[in-house]
Design a protein around this motif. Structure first.
Motif, PDB file in Angstrom:
ATOM      1  N   VAL A  55       1.042  -1.195   0.015  1.00 17.09           N
ATOM      2  CA  VAL A  55       0.208   0.096  -0.199  1.00 17.09           C
ATOM      3  C   VAL A  55       0.846   1.248  -0.041  1.00 17.09           C
ATOM      4  N   SER A  56       1.867   1.076   0.700  1.00 13.81           N
ATOM      5  CA  SER A  56       2.719   2.417   0.551  1.00 13.81           C
ATOM      6  C   SER A  56       3.328   2.793  -0.573  1.00 13.81           C
ATOM      7  N   PHE A  57       3.246   2.027  -1.596  1.00 11.66           N
ATOM      8  CA  PHE A  57       3.701   2.381  -3.178  1.00 11.66           C
ATOM      9  C   PHE A  57       2.509   3.020  -3.963  1.00 11.66           C
ATOM     10  N   TYR A  58       1.305   3.048  -3.204  1.00 12.85           N
ATOM     11  CA  TYR A  58       0.104   3.814  -3.789  1.00 12.85           C
ATOM     12  C   TYR A  58      -0.371   5.025  -3.123  1.00 12.85           C
ATOM     13  N   ASP A  59      -0.856   5.647  -3.640  1.00  9.12           N
ATOM     14  CA  ASP A  59      -1.621   6.795  -3.188  1.00  9.12           C
ATOM     15  C   ASP A  59      -3.018   6.447  -2.986  1.00  9.12           C
ATOM     16  N   TRP A  60      -3.130   5.604  -1.706  1.00 16.42           N
ATOM     17  CA  TRP A  60      -4.459   4.768  -1.575  1.00 16.42           C
ATOM     18  C   TRP A  60      -5.089   5.816  -0.523  1.00 16.42           C
ATOM     19  N   ASN A  61      -6.191   6.497  -0.842  1.00  8.52           N
ATOM     20  CA  ASN A  61      -7.081   7.037  -0.008  1.00  8.52           C
ATOM     21  C   ASN A  61      -8.428   6.480   0.090  1.00  8.52           C
ATOM     22  N   LEU A  62      -8.965   6.322   1.355  1.00  9.74           N
ATOM     23  CA  LEU A  62     -10.011   5.611   1.564  1.00  9.74           C
ATOM     24  C   LEU A  62     -11.072   6.463   0.660  1.00  9.74           C
ATOM     25  N   ASN A 121      -2.136   9.857   9.754  1.00  4.96           N
ATOM     26  CA  ASN A 121      -2.518  10.190   8.582  1.00  4.96           C
ATOM     27  C   ASN A 121      -3.346   8.844   7.856  1.00  4.96           C
ATOM     28  N   SER A 122      -3.378   7.916   8.712  1.00  5.00           N
ATOM     29  CA  SER A 122      -4.166   6.730   8.161  1.00  5.00           C
ATOM     30  C   SER A 122      -5.864   6.811   8.448  1.00  5.00           C
ATOM     31  N   PHE A 123      -5.790   7.038   9.709  1.00  8.15           N
ATOM     32  CA  PHE A 123      -7.259   6.764  10.310  1.00  8.15           C
ATOM     33  C   PHE A 123      -7.893   8.290  10.502  1.00  8.15           C
ATOM     34  N   LYS A 124      -7.218   9.265  10.460  1.00  5.55           N
ATOM     35  CA  LYS A 124      -7.778  10.526  10.620  1.00  5.55           C
ATOM     36  C   LYS A 124      -8.223  11.088   9.218  1.00  5.55           C
ATOM     37  N   TYR A 125      -7.016  11.015   8.464  1.00  7.56           N
ATOM     38  CA  TYR A 125      -7.006  11.709   7.096  1.00  7.56           C
ATOM     39  C   TYR A 125      -7.167  10.658   5.934  1.00  7.56           C
ATOM     40  N   PHE A 126      -7.240   9.178   6.575  1.00  7.34           N
ATOM     41  CA  PHE A 126      -7.561   8.095   5.549  1.00  7.34           C
ATOM     42  C   PHE A 126      -6.762   8.168   4.421  1.00  7.34           C
ATOM     43  N   ARG A 127      -5.393   8.694   4.700  1.00  2.00           N
ATOM     44  CA  ARG A 127      -4.229   8.613   3.410  1.00  2.00           C
ATOM     45  C   ARG A 127      -3.573   7.306   3.822  1.00  2.00           C
TER      46      ARG A 127
END
Lengths: 293, 370
Positions: free
Chosen positions: A39-46, A256-262
């Motif tokens: 996932v860290s290689f993608y611009d993966w936004n929920l 970044n993961s769970f507040k901004y969903f990045r």
């Protein structure tokens, strides 16, 4: 022939017993670790359906992000502050608890209770202690030190305050490890040292400290990993604030993961954290090996 | 240059019902090799540890060179101790193990080096100086432990069963080496062991302890020939002294009478045993002083004793013959026979005990009468 078949049978049962925990670990640990790395290689936004591959883009962005740099700095300060104090304090407590003193059982329990208390509970207690009308300011004032600050909202004091809480909660836990190590040191070594002329202090430094080195190794590694990953106290007590003065790497990952969903960006920062832990442990293993005598 | 005086020494461990050491009195002369010996639990190690300062003295006084030591910590008593399990510092090299005490006493570095190297040379462990204890054999560790004690050149050396973890052959070798070392060092040594042979071969004088009470403090030969009580008589000597319970009665002459054995008490012993006529005693006789009447003609032997051979243990130079007196198979005894004579199991022979070596003990107090 018979021997070989028995060996085969042993292997079969061995792997059978391993299979279930391995399956669980694979689903809930190994796969997520690998997946996070991908996932860290993608611009993966929920919130955005499009998940383009960005290569090392997230990593480049990380090191340009002043908050992340600050988080690394805070984490390192936190670790350097906590690990030595915690290790020495727990060894010292264990050394005292290992003497024949009155009320030993009471003190052992007292020091161990923070370790088995929920970190949420201890954190909330310390939020009150550190608050403006809290116990700390009250005590300081009673001692004649004029203090009227809110320890957790002051950018200078917030991190040290949480560090002290952490030392308090985990020293008891590591004390128990050291106690086990201390009890393995033969009493005759201390007697020989006494006859050789060592006082209490010299016995501690020349006999106890080197003899518990394998335990120290374990404690330092566990303590290092714990510090690098510190999250719950930060989350409850300061939410990384004020002005990111107490943002640590795990808190940064969470934010970044769970507040901004990045997720991509968060996963990249988690990977950096993992790498940092891995490297530190390797260095320790190389330069401070656990000597077993 | 050290005398040790133990005066009315007592040790009561907290919570213990009785004292571990009771009223011990010893006067140890300068350069003496003293061995504390006794069965396990007799308090010999406790007594040694009290001299060392590792155990508190409950009562009485300990003096080294006439100075009271009771309140001094081990390091101020100018003693060194060798432990049963060696107690080497596992994280230090042999050199550092030996130098530790000197370093703590702030001895200059080159002096430490010279002293350690000298001690290592004396003990033949120079090639081991860089090793760690775990890389050495038991015998080598033992030498290092001794080395650690001699570098400081203390007044008194204390040894706590130092050879009991070594194999039999090495033990005999180290025994001789420690004796040799004693002569070289000119020091006072107090040595604890449970092995009476070790005690006999090494000590100038021996303290026999039982249940925390000093039974006898004497030279090895005196302990063997003139034991003061039944315990010392039975403890010193291997195989140990035979004891037969019986009574002294008056016939035409004073006679020892037991279930199976009856003999007239030789003339020279009669006066001493006179007060015991009609009383219970133990007759004690060592396996060494029993002779087969058929072969031994020159010695003055007691009256005939008829025995039955139960078993024989040839050890090469001699043979241990286990026997009982005819009519009393419950009590078994041992006699040390020349290996040239062979006895069949069950054979009946006639023996006598060297009259000079007949011993009698009071049954109640177990003190020696004759």
């Amino acid at each position: 022939m018979k021997f070989k078949s028995r060996k085969k049978e042993q292997l079969f049962w061995g792997y059978l017993f391993l299979a279930f925990p391995l399956l669980l670990l694979s689903i809930f640990v190994f796969f997520p670790i690998g997946f996070a790395f991908v996932v860290s290689f993608y611009d993966w936004n929920l919130l955005i359906p499009d998940k383009p591959f960005v290569g090392l883009g997230n990593y480049f962005e990380l090191f340009k992000d002043p908050v992340f740099i600050k988080a690394i700095k805070n984490t390192i300060i936190y670790t350097i502050g906590v690990v030595p104090v915690q290790t020495l304090l727990s060894l010292f407590l264990a050394f005292i608890m290992n003497q024949k003193i009155r009320g030993r059982a009471f003190f052992r329990t007292a020091f161990y209770i923070p370790a088995i208390t929920s970190s949420v509970v201890t954190s909330i207690i310390f939020v009150w202690i550190y608050s403006k009308p809290g116990l700390l300011n009250y005590g300081l004032n009673a001692l004649g030190v004029d203090s009227n600050i809110d320890w957790l909202t002051n950018p200078v004091t917030v991190l040290p305050s949480i560090m002290i809480l952490n030392v308090w909660t985990t020293s008891g836990y590591f004390m128990v490890s050291f106690l086990a190590g201390l009890q393995n040191i033969p009493a005759s070594l201390y007697e020989a040292a006494k006859i050789d002329g060592a006082n209490q202090w010299q016995q501690f430094w020349k006999i106890t400290v080197p003899m518990v080195r394998p335990v120290t190794y374990f404690v330092v590694i566990m303590s290092l990993i714990g510090c690098f990953q510190v999250f719950d106290q930060i989350f409850i007590m300061s939410s990384g604030g004020p002005d990111n003065a107490s943002t640590t790497m795990s808190y940064f990952v969470y934010q970044n993961s769970f507040k901004y969903f990045r997720f991509g960006f968060g996963a990249a920062s988690a990977a950096v954290l993992a790498l940092l832990i891995f490297a530190t442990t390797l260095i320790q293993k190389k330069y401070f090996p656990p000597d077993v005598y | 240059m050290a005398t040790i005086a133990v005066k009315d020494l007592e040790k009561v461990f907290p919570g213990a019902e009785s004292a571990t050491i009771k009223n011990a009195n010893l006067n140890i002369k300068d350069k003496e090799f003293i061995v504390l010996v006794g069965p396990s639990g007799c308090g010999k190690s406790t007594l040694l540890r009290m001299i060392a300062g590792l155990e508190e003295i409950s009562d009485g006084e300990l003096q080294i060179n006439g100075e009271r030591m009771n309140e001094l910590s081990p390091k101020d008593r100018d003693i060194a101790m060798v432990f049963q399990n060696y107690a080497l510092y596992p994280h230090m090299t042999v050199f550092d193990n030996m130098a530790f005490g000197l370093k703590l006493r702030k001895t200059p570095k080159d002096e430490i080096k010279q002293k350690v190297e000298h001690a290592a040379k004396v003990l033949g462990i120079t090639h081991l100086l860089d090793r760690r204890p775990k890389d050495m054999s038991g015998g080598q560790r033992q030498r290092v432990a001794i080395g650690r004690s001699i570098v400081r050149n203390p007044k008194v050396f204390l040894f706590d069963e130092p050879l009991s973890n070594l194999d039999a052959k090495l033990r005999v070798q180290m025994r001789a080496e420690i004796k040799k070392l004693h002569r070289q060092l000119d020091a006072t040594i107090v040595y604890v062991t449970h092995d009476q042979i070790e005690a006999m071969t090494m000590g100038d004088r021996i303290v026999v302890l039982k249940d925390g009470i000093v039974q006898q403090f004497d030279t090895p030969m005196n302990l063997f020939n003139n034991p003061q009580n039944k315990f010392v008589a039975g403890f010193i000597g291997s195989p140990s002294m035979n004891f037969l319970p019986g009574k002294v009665i008056q016939k035409e002459e004073a006679t020892f009478k037991s279930k199976s054995l009856e003999f007239a008490i030789p003339k020279d012993l009669r006066p001493g045993l006179k007060p015991y006529i009609g009383k219970e005693v133990f007759f004690g006789f060592r396996p060494e002083y029993i002779y087969d009447k058929q072969f031994e003609k020159s010695k003055r032997l007691s009256e005939n004793m008829e025995i039955v051979v139960d078993s024989v243990e040839p050890i090469g130079s001699e043979t241990f013959v286990y026997f009982h007196f005819i009519g009393n198979p419950e009590h078994s005894f041992c006699f040390r026979s020349d290996s040239q004579f062979s006895y069949g199991i069950g054979s009946e022979i006639c023996i006598g005990v060297d009259i000079e070596r007949l011993r009698f003990f009071d049954k109640e107090t177990e003190k020696r009468i004759m």
